[in-house]
Design a protein around this motif. Sequence first.
Motif, short mmCIF file in Angstrom:
data_model
loop_
_atom_site.label_atom_id
_atom_site.label_comp_id
_atom_site.label_asym_id
_atom_site.label_seq_id
_atom_site.Cartn_x
_atom_site.Cartn_y
_atom_site.Cartn_z
N LYS A 54 0.94 -1.23 0.15
CA LYS A 54 -0.06 0.08 0.01
C LYS A 54 0.77 1.12 0.09
CE LYS A 54 -4.01 -1.92 2.25
NZ LYS A 54 -4.91 -1.89 3.73
N GLY A 55 2.06 1.33 0.30
CA GLY A 55 2.90 2.47 0.44
C GLY A 55 2.85 2.87 1.93
N ASN A 56 3.54 4.20 1.95
CA ASN A 56 3.48 4.75 3.42
C ASN A 56 2.30 5.50 3.68
OD1 ASN A 56 3.72 7.14 2.07
ND2 ASN A 56 6.32 6.83 2.27
N ARG A 57 2.03 5.87 4.92
CA ARG A 57 0.93 6.83 5.36
C ARG A 57 0.69 8.01 4.25
NH1 ARG A 57 -0.64 8.30 11.32
NH2 ARG A 57 -3.03 8.89 11.10
N ARG A 60 -0.65 6.81 0.96
CA ARG A 60 -2.01 6.49 1.08
C ARG A 60 -2.98 7.78 1.29
NH1 ARG A 60 0.01 2.46 4.58
NH2 ARG A 60 -0.93 3.47 6.38
N LYS A 61 -2.70 8.67 2.12
CA LYS A 61 -3.37 9.90 2.13
C LYS A 61 -3.48 10.78 0.72
CE LYS A 61 -3.46 12.23 6.14
NZ LYS A 61 -3.09 13.13 7.11
N ALA A 62 -2.52 10.72 0.28
CA ALA A 62 -2.44 11.41 -0.97
C ALA A 62 -3.20 10.92 -2.20
CB ALA A 62 -0.94 11.76 -1.52
N ALA A 63 -3.05 9.70 -2.06
CA ALA A 63 -4.03 8.70 -3.22
C ALA A 63 -5.50 8.91 -2.96
CB ALA A 63 -3.46 7.14 -3.11
N ALA A 64 -5.80 8.77 -1.52
CA ALA A 64 -7.28 9.22 -1.12
C ALA A 64 -7.76 10.66 -1.55
CB ALA A 64 -7.35 8.84 0.24
N ALA A 65 -6.79 11.54 -1.25
CA ALA A 65 -7.32 12.84 -1.77
C ALA A 65 -7.40 12.92 -3.29
CB ALA A 65 -6.07 13.80 -1.08
N ASP A 66 -6.55 12.27 -3.94
CA ASP A 66 -6.79 12.31 -5.35
C ASP A 66 -8.18 11.63 -5.65
OD1 ASP A 66 -4.30 13.71 -5.62
OD2 ASP A 66 -3.08 11.69 -6.06
N ARG A 67 -8.38 10.55 -5.29
CA ARG A 67 -9.68 10.03 -5.64
C ARG A 67 -10.90 10.75 -5.18
NH1 ARG A 67 -7.13 5.33 -3.36
NH2 ARG A 67 -8.10 5.61 -1.50
N ARG A 68 -10.91 11.53 -3.99
CA ARG A 68 -12.07 12.32 -3.65
C ARG A 68 -12.03 13.35 -4.75
NH1 ARG A 68 -10.19 11.21 1.64
NH2 ARG A 68 -8.94 13.13 1.59
N ALA A 69 -10.90 14.17 -5.03
CA ALA A 69 -10.79 15.27 -5.91
C ALA A 69 -11.45 14.75 -7.39
CB ALA A 69 -9.33 15.91 -6.16
N ALA A 70 -11.19 13.40 -7.74
CA ALA A 70 -11.55 13.12 -9.09
C ALA A 70 -13.22 12.94 -8.78
CB ALA A 70 -11.05 11.82 -9.45
N VAL A 71 -13.61 12.42 -7.80
CA VAL A 71 -15.09 12.06 -7.72
C VAL A 71 -15.87 13.45 -7.72
CG1 VAL A 71 -16.66 11.20 -6.09
CG2 VAL A 71 -14.95 10.01 -6.53
#
Length: 200
Positions: A54-57, A60-71
């Motif tokens: 999963k990578g470091n914390r 993961r937070k950056a990926a989650a923020a990118d997904r929220r922004a895309a949605v």
Amino acid sequence: MPDVEKTAAAPASTTPGKGRPTPKRRDAEGKRRGPVAPAPMTAKEARARRKAAKGNRADRKAAAADRRAAVQERRARMLAGEDKYLLPRDQGPVRAYVRDLVDARRNLVGLFMPMALVLILTMFVAPQLNSIITLAMLVMMLFMIIEGFVLGKIVNNRVIERFPDTTDTGFKLGWYAFVRASQIRKMRAPKPRVGPGDAV
């Protein structure tokens, strides 16, 4: 009479052999994938592997923020009416035109849900008025059916005038217009592009 030696005719061209057997599918796929890591021996090792994958914390937070922004971006474009981001039922110039027709009208059917909610709450507050409230709801439903039928006819006639080659007409299109008209204006998706009374 001399003996005639029988010989088999050789084919004009032959494919030379590879000189080795064809490898089995699992062997070929194994070579492409590379060596497989052995299974973890303990639960701790399994957790460590999942965490490493999963990578470091921060990642993961950056990926989650990118997904929220895309949605959020997709939703904003959908509400703005961009055809690419709409649901299949809302796509196309015909459906956009129907939405504009409905949004430009002042529809009584749009008052049904708020009024029905008020009447249901009144039934709990004043049970003695149940018979009157039931009658009022039946009258409202009758008006809904009549207005839905009239709206469907208007929408279909206007669509045939504007898009004479379209096959998107009939009950399905009338139902689409009725469902949009029954929604509260602020809750419609995509958002209205025209105001009540505007020419379409």
